[in-house]
Design a protein around this motif. Sequence first.
Motif, PDB file in Angstrom:
ATOM      1  N   ARG A   1      -7.633  -7.050  -8.538  1.00  0.00           N
ATOM      2  CA  ARG A   1      -8.826  -7.652  -9.134  1.00  0.00           C
ATOM      3  C   ARG A   1      -9.329  -8.805  -8.270  1.00  0.00           C
ATOM      4  N   GLU A   2      -8.408  -9.619  -7.772  1.00  0.00           N
ATOM      5  CA  GLU A   2      -8.787 -10.751  -6.924  1.00  0.00           C
ATOM      6  C   GLU A   2      -9.373 -10.275  -5.599  1.00  0.00           C
ATOM      7  N   ASN A   3      -8.728  -9.276  -4.994  1.00  0.00           N
ATOM      8  CA  ASN A   3      -9.185  -8.794  -3.683  1.00  0.00           C
ATOM      9  C   ASN A   3     -10.496  -8.025  -3.770  1.00  0.00           C
ATOM     10  N   LEU A   4     -10.771  -7.394  -4.896  1.00  0.00           N
ATOM     11  CA  LEU A   4     -12.055  -6.716  -5.061  1.00  0.00           C
ATOM     12  C   LEU A   4     -13.206  -7.708  -4.953  1.00  0.00           C
ATOM     13  N   GLY A   5     -12.946  -8.943  -5.377  1.00  0.00           N
ATOM     14  CA  GLY A   5     -13.974  -9.978  -5.282  1.00  0.00           C
ATOM     15  C   GLY A   5     -14.029 -10.651  -3.922  1.00  0.00           C
TER      16      GLY A   5
ATOM     17  N   ASP B   1     -13.092  -0.765   2.270  1.00  0.00           N
ATOM     18  CA  ASP B   1     -12.718   0.515   1.679  1.00  0.00           C
ATOM     19  C   ASP B   1     -11.733   0.289   0.539  1.00  0.00           C
ATOM     20  N   LEU B   2     -11.875   1.082  -0.549  1.00  0.00           N
ATOM     21  CA  LEU B   2     -11.026   0.915  -1.727  1.00  0.00           C
ATOM     22  C   LEU B   2      -9.546   1.094  -1.392  1.00  0.00           C
ATOM     23  N   ALA B   3      -9.249   2.064  -0.516  1.00  0.00           N
ATOM     24  CA  ALA B   3      -7.855   2.291  -0.111  1.00  0.00           C
ATOM     25  C   ALA B   3      -7.306   1.073   0.617  1.00  0.00           C
ATOM     26  N   GLU B   4      -8.135   0.442   1.436  1.00  0.00           N
ATOM     27  CA  GLU B   4      -7.712  -0.761   2.165  1.00  0.00           C
ATOM     28  C   GLU B   4      -7.406  -1.904   1.204  1.00  0.00           C
ATOM     29  N   ILE B   5      -8.219  -2.042   0.174  1.00  0.00           N
ATOM     30  CA  ILE B   5      -8.006  -3.100  -0.821  1.00  0.00           C
ATOM     31  C   ILE B   5      -6.703  -2.875  -1.579  1.00  0.00           C
ATOM     32  N   VAL B   6      -6.463  -1.621  -1.990  1.00  0.00           N
ATOM     33  CA  VAL B   6      -5.233  -1.307  -2.721  1.00  0.00           C
ATOM     34  C   VAL B   6      -4.014  -1.525  -1.838  1.00  0.00           C
ATOM     35  N   ASN B   7      -4.068  -1.048  -0.598  1.00  0.00           N
ATOM     36  CA  ASN B   7      -2.933  -1.229   0.319  1.00  0.00           C
ATOM     37  C   ASN B   7      -2.638  -2.704   0.558  1.00  0.00           C
ATOM     38  N   ALA B   8      -3.694  -3.501   0.743  1.00  0.00           N
ATOM     39  CA  ALA B   8      -3.515  -4.940   0.980  1.00  0.00           C
ATOM     40  C   ALA B   8      -2.911  -5.613  -0.246  1.00  0.00           C
ATOM     41  N   SER B   9      -3.377  -5.241  -1.410  1.00  0.00           N
ATOM     42  CA  SER B   9      -2.888  -5.859  -2.649  1.00  0.00           C
ATOM     43  C   SER B   9      -1.411  -5.562  -2.881  1.00  0.00           C
ATOM     44  N   ILE B  10      -1.017  -4.303  -2.677  1.00  0.00           N
ATOM     45  CA  ILE B  10       0.388  -3.943  -2.862  1.00  0.00           C
ATOM     46  C   ILE B  10       1.262  -4.635  -1.826  1.00  0.00           C
ATOM     47  N   SER B  11       0.785  -4.679  -0.565  1.00  0.00           N
ATOM     48  CA  SER B  11       1.563  -5.315   0.504  1.00  0.00           C
ATOM     49  C   SER B  11       1.731  -6.807   0.266  1.00  0.00           C
ATOM     50  N   GLN B  12       0.682  -7.458  -0.242  1.00  0.00           N
ATOM     51  CA  GLN B  12       0.745  -8.899  -0.497  1.00  0.00           C
ATOM     52  C   GLN B  12       1.713  -9.252  -1.624  1.00  0.00           C
TER      53      GLN B  12
ATOM     54  N   THR C   1       0.096  -4.964   6.456  1.00  0.00           N
ATOM     55  CA  THR C   1      -0.344  -4.015   5.433  1.00  0.00           C
ATOM     56  C   THR C   1       0.246  -2.639   5.685  1.00  0.00           C
ATOM     57  N   PHE C   2       0.900  -2.100   4.684  1.00  0.00           N
ATOM     58  CA  PHE C   2       1.485  -0.759   4.762  1.00  0.00           C
ATOM     59  C   PHE C   2       0.536   0.227   4.087  1.00  0.00           C
ATOM     60  N   ASN C   3       0.420   1.421   4.639  1.00  0.00           N
ATOM     61  CA  ASN C   3      -0.510   2.419   4.115  1.00  0.00           C
ATOM     62  C   ASN C   3       0.123   3.179   2.940  1.00  0.00           C
ATOM     63  N   PHE C   4       0.168   2.527   1.792  1.00  0.00           N
ATOM     64  CA  PHE C   4       0.742   3.159   0.601  1.00  0.00           C
ATOM     65  C   PHE C   4      -0.108   4.340   0.138  1.00  0.00           C
ATOM     66  N   ILE C   5      -1.426   4.184   0.205  1.00  0.00           N
ATOM     67  CA  ILE C   5      -2.310   5.254  -0.244  1.00  0.00           C
ATOM     68  C   ILE C   5      -2.133   6.501   0.622  1.00  0.00           C
ATOM     69  N   GLY C   6      -1.902   6.305   1.903  1.00  0.00           N
ATOM     70  CA  GLY C   6      -1.704   7.439   2.800  1.00  0.00           C
ATOM     71  C   GLY C   6      -0.439   8.226   2.498  1.00  0.00           C
ATOM     72  N   LYS C   7       0.531   7.570   1.879  1.00  0.00           N
ATOM     73  CA  LYS C   7       1.802   8.229   1.542  1.00  0.00           C
ATOM     74  C   LYS C   7       1.858   8.661   0.070  1.00  0.00           C
ATOM     75  N   LYS C   8       0.723   8.594  -0.600  1.00  0.00           N
ATOM     76  CA  LYS C   8       0.736   8.807  -2.047  1.00  0.00           C
ATOM     77  C   LYS C   8       1.254  10.176  -2.452  1.00  0.00           C
ATOM     78  N   ASN C   9       0.945  11.207  -1.675  1.00  0.00           N
ATOM     79  CA  ASN C   9       1.399  12.552  -2.042  1.00  0.00           C
ATOM     80  C   ASN C   9       2.920  12.667  -2.012  1.00  0.00           C
ATOM     81  N   ILE C  10       3.548  11.989  -1.054  1.00  0.00           N
ATOM     82  CA  ILE C  10       5.014  11.979  -0.987  1.00  0.00           C
ATOM     83  C   ILE C  10       5.583  11.306  -2.233  1.00  0.00           C
TER      84      ILE C  10
END
Length: 745
Positions: free
Chosen positions: A660-664, A670-681, A451-460
Amino acid sequence: MAKKILKSLAWVAVIAFLVYTVIFGWGSTKDGSMSGIKLGLDLAGGVSITYEAVGDNVDSQDLKDATYILQKRAEGYTPDAEVYQEGSNRITIEIPGVTDANEVLSQMGKPGELYFITQKGSDGNDNYTGALALTADGQSIEYKYTLNKTIEELEADGCILLTGADVKNASAGSQQTSTGSREFVVELNLYDEGAKKFADATQTAYENGYTIGIYYDNEFISVPKVSAHITDGNAVINGMSDYQTADNIASTIRIGALPVKLEEVRSQVVGAKLGQDAIHTSLLAGAIGLAVIVLFMIIVYRIPGLAASIALCIYTMLVLIIINVAGLTFTLPGIAGIILSIGMAVDANVIIFERIKEELGTGKTVQSAMKIGFNKAFSAIFDGNITTLIAAFVLGLKGSGAVKGFAYTLAIGIIVSMFTALVITRLLLKLFYDFGAKNEQLYGVIKDTKTFNFIGKKNIFFCISAALILIGIVTVSVNGARGKGMFNYGLDFKGGTSTTVTFNQDYSQSEIESTIIPDIVSAIGDSTVQQQKVQGGNDVVFKTNNLTIEQREALEKLFTSKYGVEQSSILTENISGAVSNEMKTDAVVAVIIATVCMLLYIWFRFKDIRFVLALLHDVLVVVGFYAVARITLGNTFIACMLTIVGYSINATIVIFDRIRENLGQMGKADLAEIVNASISQTMRRSVYTTLTTFIMVVILFILGVSAIREFAAPLMVGIICGGYSSVCITGALWYVLKKGVKKNK
């Protein structure tokens, strides 16, 4: 074992039949294209017909209205027709895919004057000579109506009820009679003002038993009796002997429904706008691109890649066959539709195979992983394709010209791509499995996804996107302030100058492209030059931006001094853009409606439409590229932008389907963790799909002629931008907006 062999033989037979149909069923033309597929004006040319307005004082607005009406009428012949104003009193219609001007004229008709004339009564004061002129052939009697006064006299008497300008549309149809049988009719639709006049006229005619004759080009085409008071502007003419009769009358009424009277001044067959090399390079680029994608899929996905490659080849053949059977005209915007649908076909397979790898990584058997993989991938594939299909349907219904042609091609591609990915690929995988391909290593295994931290780099990411958009906005503003024009609008949008030259010899297409056009560019100092060779003579039409007097003189000097052309053999006229203001409005309305429909569907499926803001990001970046690179903004711009939007929507839906799948599944993570996992997958899917689609366009850019390169360049930018935004912007933007909503609550 016998059953497996029969399955294999059946597949071989199907593929062999498709290959034979594509290659031998149509045969090859001299330009190397398939003879069954009609090519557009840009790729193969067609018939050009020029009409001239009758009269000395032709209203410019009436001529514009007539141009638009003829454009809509020509689209009934083919959606890729072009109609534009030439000089101050001429209109030119260009119909692709045909070489017989008489065929087009018979379909389009001869624009004349149309009048609806009332019969005042049957007391000897009729407006028809002798009421009826009878002609007997021994078995039947033909009734023929003629006028006993001039049109001017009838107008003075108040007998002219309507003119062609009052008619909105006329079409052939059928209706049920009182006895239950079907009869053929002509259905008339009038504009509001005409409907009011018609209401008054039909009331009088109905009460007195009068007829209303439809008079066109010096003869009556129909003289129906009025059997009702018609108030809504919709009338039906019944009593037609067959559908063809009804269709002929409807066609004649449509032709006459023009605000000006037109006469044909010339008709000719013209060559391809992009030259003969455009077809060869497009076909070669498509073949090479497909081969590279096939190789890539096999290397990356092994057995599933082989199945997808076969399915992709079947997809390509099916699309070509359907385009041929449907009689669609293949144009440059059509290529955009094919590129997008190929990208979506590859994307669907990538989504499925990545899912299969993930399931194998959890310890599932190959057979179980394939079943689960297809099931889990279905929602993302279905939503992405259906969303784009909705757009294609709306654009085909409401768009004009190239937009309509693009929509048709795209719709066919999407439907076929879903079929090949979800049905053909699945059947092929099962076939390979039955023949012994059961080792999971033949399918690939994904055990853990980093999992890459996309949310952490969002400002860049946001800063990079903001900079790109700002550069585009500044460039547009500077270009406008300097008087260069915010964009480099092409001839399709702003019109230009048409120069018809009758040379002393018959130059070939290659000679025109390699020698004459460079000379023209040098003489006028502008690289925007389109050429069309007129068949059956030495005439060549060159279309350029609006030329100044000095540029026209330089051009004439070039032709007279270097090519020995007589000055009287050079005809120069200003032409309007093929994309009229009405067509631009149609396109904007179609795109707005398509966008609203897509948003409604996305809201229905995801209950969240915030991620659609990322689409605006992609559009702004590509529009900025048009301004910075001064890429010609012409007819293909609309198709290009729609392709980018469709590509971006598909990429975005894949990620949000996983969110949507990972939210379930990830519970209270954490929401950021879910988003990062989804994008990485879904990262591999995003990279692979972007790469394969990009390969197709890059090869088209490298091998294509200049006009195709101008078309491919923004597509490449849009594909990269769409891949970048789906991975780096969409999820992060959704996260920020989601967190903002929660804080407000």
